[in-house]
Design a protein around this motif. Structure first.
Motif, PDB file in Angstrom:
ATOM      1  N   GLN A 114       0.838  -1.190   0.000  1.00  0.00           N
ATOM      2  CA  GLN A 114       0.000   0.000   0.000  1.00  0.00           C
ATOM      3  C   GLN A 114       0.875   1.243   0.000  1.00  0.00           C
ATOM      4  OE1 GLN A 114      -2.893  -1.587   3.399  1.00  0.00           O
ATOM      5  NE2 GLN A 114      -3.781   0.194   2.409  1.00  0.00           N
ATOM      6  N   PHE A 168       0.517   5.298   1.136  1.00  0.00           N
ATOM      7  CA  PHE A 168      -0.254   6.245   1.928  1.00  0.00           C
ATOM      8  C   PHE A 168       0.341   7.639   1.788  1.00  0.00           C
ATOM      9  CE2 PHE A 168      -2.711   3.240   4.453  1.00  0.00           C
ATOM     10  CZ  PHE A 168      -1.899   2.119   4.510  1.00  0.00           C
ATOM     11  N   LEU A 227      -3.379   9.474   7.788  1.00  0.00           N
ATOM     12  CA  LEU A 227      -2.850   8.587   6.758  1.00  0.00           C
ATOM     13  C   LEU A 227      -3.957   8.267   5.775  1.00  0.00           C
ATOM     14  CD1 LEU A 227      -0.639   6.007   8.670  1.00  0.00           C
ATOM     15  CD2 LEU A 227       0.113   7.470   6.814  1.00  0.00           C
ATOM     16  N   ASN A 267      -5.209   6.469   2.324  1.00  0.00           N
ATOM     17  CA  ASN A 267      -4.872   5.405   1.368  1.00  0.00           C
ATOM     18  C   ASN A 267      -4.799   5.983  -0.044  1.00  0.00           C
ATOM     19  OD1 ASN A 267      -5.815   4.057   3.744  1.00  0.00           O
ATOM     20  ND2 ASN A 267      -6.092   2.209   2.534  1.00  0.00           N
ATOM     21  N   PHE A 318       1.993  -6.008   4.567  1.00  0.00           N
ATOM     22  CA  PHE A 318       1.881  -7.111   5.514  1.00  0.00           C
ATOM     23  C   PHE A 318       2.765  -8.225   4.976  1.00  0.00           C
ATOM     24  CE2 PHE A 318      -1.488  -5.713   8.223  1.00  0.00           C
ATOM     25  CZ  PHE A 318      -2.317  -4.922   7.443  1.00  0.00           C
ATOM     26  N   ARG A 322       0.534 -10.354  11.074  1.00  0.00           N
ATOM     27  CA  ARG A 322      -0.668  -9.554  11.104  1.00  0.00           C
ATOM     28  C   ARG A 322      -0.366  -8.075  11.217  1.00  0.00           C
ATOM     29  NH1 ARG A 322      -4.063 -13.394  15.307  1.00  0.00           N
ATOM     30  NH2 ARG A 322      -4.519 -15.077  13.838  1.00  0.00           N
ATOM     31  N   GLN A 323       0.927  -7.729  11.275  1.00  0.00           N
ATOM     32  CA  GLN A 323       1.210  -6.314  11.412  1.00  0.00           C
ATOM     33  C   GLN A 323       1.708  -5.742  10.102  1.00  0.00           C
ATOM     34  OE1 GLN A 323       4.814  -4.721  13.142  1.00  0.00           O
ATOM     35  NE2 GLN A 323       5.213  -6.687  14.064  1.00  0.00           N
ATOM     36  N   LEU A 324       1.429  -4.464   9.927  1.00  0.00           N
ATOM     37  CA  LEU A 324       1.816  -3.723   8.741  1.00  0.00           C
ATOM     38  C   LEU A 324       3.187  -3.124   8.990  1.00  0.00           C
ATOM     39  CD1 LEU A 324       0.485  -2.777   6.043  1.00  0.00           C
ATOM     40  CD2 LEU A 324      -0.263  -0.740   7.280  1.00  0.00           C
ATOM     41  N   TYR A 382      -5.870  -2.200  14.976  1.00  0.00           N
ATOM     42  CA  TYR A 382      -4.497  -1.892  15.379  1.00  0.00           C
ATOM     43  C   TYR A 382      -4.450  -0.533  16.081  1.00  0.00           C
ATOM     44  CZ  TYR A 382      -3.318  -5.201  11.592  1.00  0.00           C
ATOM     45  OH  TYR A 382      -3.227  -6.290  10.773  1.00  0.00           O
ATOM     46  N   TYR A 408      -1.329   2.261  16.591  1.00  0.00           N
ATOM     47  CA  TYR A 408       0.028   2.658  16.270  1.00  0.00           C
ATOM     48  C   TYR A 408       0.342   3.962  16.995  1.00  0.00           C
ATOM     49  CZ  TYR A 408       0.483  -0.599  12.329  1.00  0.00           C
ATOM     50  OH  TYR A 408       0.575  -1.711  11.545  1.00  0.00           O
ATOM     51  N   LEU A 429       3.864  -0.044  15.771  1.00  0.00           N
ATOM     52  CA  LEU A 429       2.736  -0.836  16.276  1.00  0.00           C
ATOM     53  C   LEU A 429       2.819  -1.018  17.795  1.00  0.00           C
ATOM     54  CD1 LEU A 429       0.238  -2.525  15.455  1.00  0.00           C
ATOM     55  CD2 LEU A 429       1.749  -4.512  15.356  1.00  0.00           C
ATOM     56  N   HIS A 439      -2.380  -5.163  18.523  1.00  0.00           N
ATOM     57  CA  HIS A 439      -3.418  -5.447  17.543  1.00  0.00           C
ATOM     58  C   HIS A 439      -4.347  -6.539  18.069  1.00  0.00           C
ATOM     59  CE1 HIS A 439      -0.727  -8.723  16.038  1.00  0.00           C
ATOM     60  NE2 HIS A 439      -1.847  -9.278  15.656  1.00  0.00           N
ATOM     61  N   TYR A 468      -7.067  -9.543  16.731  1.00  0.00           N
ATOM     62  CA  TYR A 468      -7.731 -10.323  15.701  1.00  0.00           C
ATOM     63  C   TYR A 468      -8.954 -10.899  16.372  1.00  0.00           C
ATOM     64  CZ  TYR A 468      -8.473 -13.320  11.715  1.00  0.00           C
ATOM     65  OH  TYR A 468      -9.008 -13.918  10.611  1.00  0.00           O
ATOM     66  N   ASP A 503      -8.711 -11.807  20.066  1.00  0.00           N
ATOM     67  CA  ASP A 503      -7.334 -12.256  20.313  1.00  0.00           C
ATOM     68  C   ASP A 503      -6.430 -11.040  20.361  1.00  0.00           C
ATOM     69  OD1 ASP A 503      -4.879 -14.141  18.389  1.00  0.00           O
ATOM     70  OD2 ASP A 503      -4.995 -13.671  20.530  1.00  0.00           O
ATOM     71  N   GLU A 510       2.771  -5.907  21.389  1.00  0.00           N
ATOM     72  CA  GLU A 510       4.143  -5.925  20.891  1.00  0.00           C
ATOM     73  C   GLU A 510       5.119  -5.981  22.064  1.00  0.00           C
ATOM     74  OE1 GLU A 510       5.077  -6.067  17.467  1.00  0.00           O
ATOM     75  OE2 GLU A 510       2.978  -6.700  17.697  1.00  0.00           O
ATOM     76  N   LEU A 555      -2.573   6.383  16.090  1.00  0.00           N
ATOM     77  CA  LEU A 555      -3.355   6.016  14.917  1.00  0.00           C
ATOM     78  C   LEU A 555      -4.014   4.665  15.131  1.00  0.00           C
ATOM     79  CD1 LEU A 555      -0.593   6.981  12.357  1.00  0.00           C
ATOM     80  CD2 LEU A 555      -2.772   8.152  12.574  1.00  0.00           C
ATOM     81  N   ARG A 587      -8.243  -3.733   9.217  1.00  0.00           N
ATOM     82  CA  ARG A 587      -7.681  -4.465   8.090  1.00  0.00           C
ATOM     83  C   ARG A 587      -8.770  -5.303   7.426  1.00  0.00           C
ATOM     84  NH1 ARG A 587      -2.728  -8.925   8.344  1.00  0.00           N
ATOM     85  NH2 ARG A 587      -3.087  -9.839   6.308  1.00  0.00           N
ATOM     86  N   ALA A 596      -5.075  -2.084   4.746  1.00  0.00           N
ATOM     87  CA  ALA A 596      -5.298  -1.392   6.021  1.00  0.00           C
ATOM     88  C   ALA A 596      -5.987  -0.055   5.781  1.00  0.00           C
ATOM     89  CB  ALA A 596      -3.971  -1.157   6.729  1.00  0.00           C
TER      90      ALA A 596
END
Lengths: 109, 110
Positions: free
Chosen positions: A33, A35, A43, A45, A90, A95-97, B33, B35, B45, B48, B50, B53, B57, B90, B94, B99
């Protein structure tokens, strides 16, 4: 995780000029991506571009996943294009960007 | 229409006074997420989710906690803000591999 690198770190243009921003990534990704972070910090897109080329007005982007890079083209730049441009991806099952360090673009009137 | 909404846009808090930042989404995305971004740096980060879950970090300070009471809402709690916690925060969701970010909350600690 993957590493994402952007260049150049800073770019100053005169209004009306064209520019190319580059993003290299260390491992194969099936997503990328771009941004734009505006002066207020949001941010926005620009493109979701795992491969191929997309265009949106004066902006276009190309990703060559097999060669692990993506390019963002800005044509006929305007002062409102100023800000920081980030690419991010990703990686695999992560799962993190992961973000690149950004390109700070300043367009002068 | 805004899809990821953060409130407030600007928050000023006193050193050591707990503060909560909020995020809501209308996208019904499973993943959310938080940030932290300091000036001239890329977003970093903190947490996060899911679904329910929760993933913290390894280098997220203990001072930071998060709650997600339902799919739509997520909160960032800073128990005792220090001057070093002043930053842009931020929130993002997703969908598959794309994102989406909210407008951010700029936190000032005085």
């Amino acid at each position: 995780g993957i590493q994402v690198e952007q260049s150049p770190p800073d770019l100053i243009l005169q209004e009306g000029a064209n520019s190319t921003l580059r993003c290299n990534f260390s491992d194969s990704v099936n997503n990328l991506q771009w941004f734009h972070q505006n002066p207020w910090g949001q941010l926005i897109n620009l493109f979701y571009i795992p491969s191929g080329t997309k265009q949106n007005g004066r902006l276009s982007a190309t990703t060559v996943a097999t060669e692990r890079y993506s390019l963002l083209y800005i044509s006929s730049s305007q002062t409102t294009d100023s800000g920081v441009y980030f690419c991010a991806a990703f990686s695999g099952s992560a799962r993190q960007l992961t973000f690149g360090s950004g390109t700070q673009l300043t367009v002068l009137p | 229409d805004a899809m990821v909404i953060q409130n407030p846009r600007y928050q000023v808090t006193q050193f050591g006074k707990p503060v909560t930042l909020s995020c809501s989404q209308t996208l019904n995305h499973n993943v959310m997420y938080w940030y932290q971004q300091k000036s001239s740096q890329a977003p970093k980060l903190l947490f996060h989710y899911y679904d329910k879950d929760f993933n913290n970090e390894a280098d997220t300070p203990d001072n930071f906690q998060s709650r997600r009471p339902n799919t739509s809402f997520c909160f960032l709690d800073i128990r005792s803000p220090g001057l070093g916690d002043a930053a842009m925060y931020l929130c993002a969701t997703r969908r598959q591999a794309e994102a989406f970010f909210g407008q951010g909350t700029r936190l000032t600690v005085v």
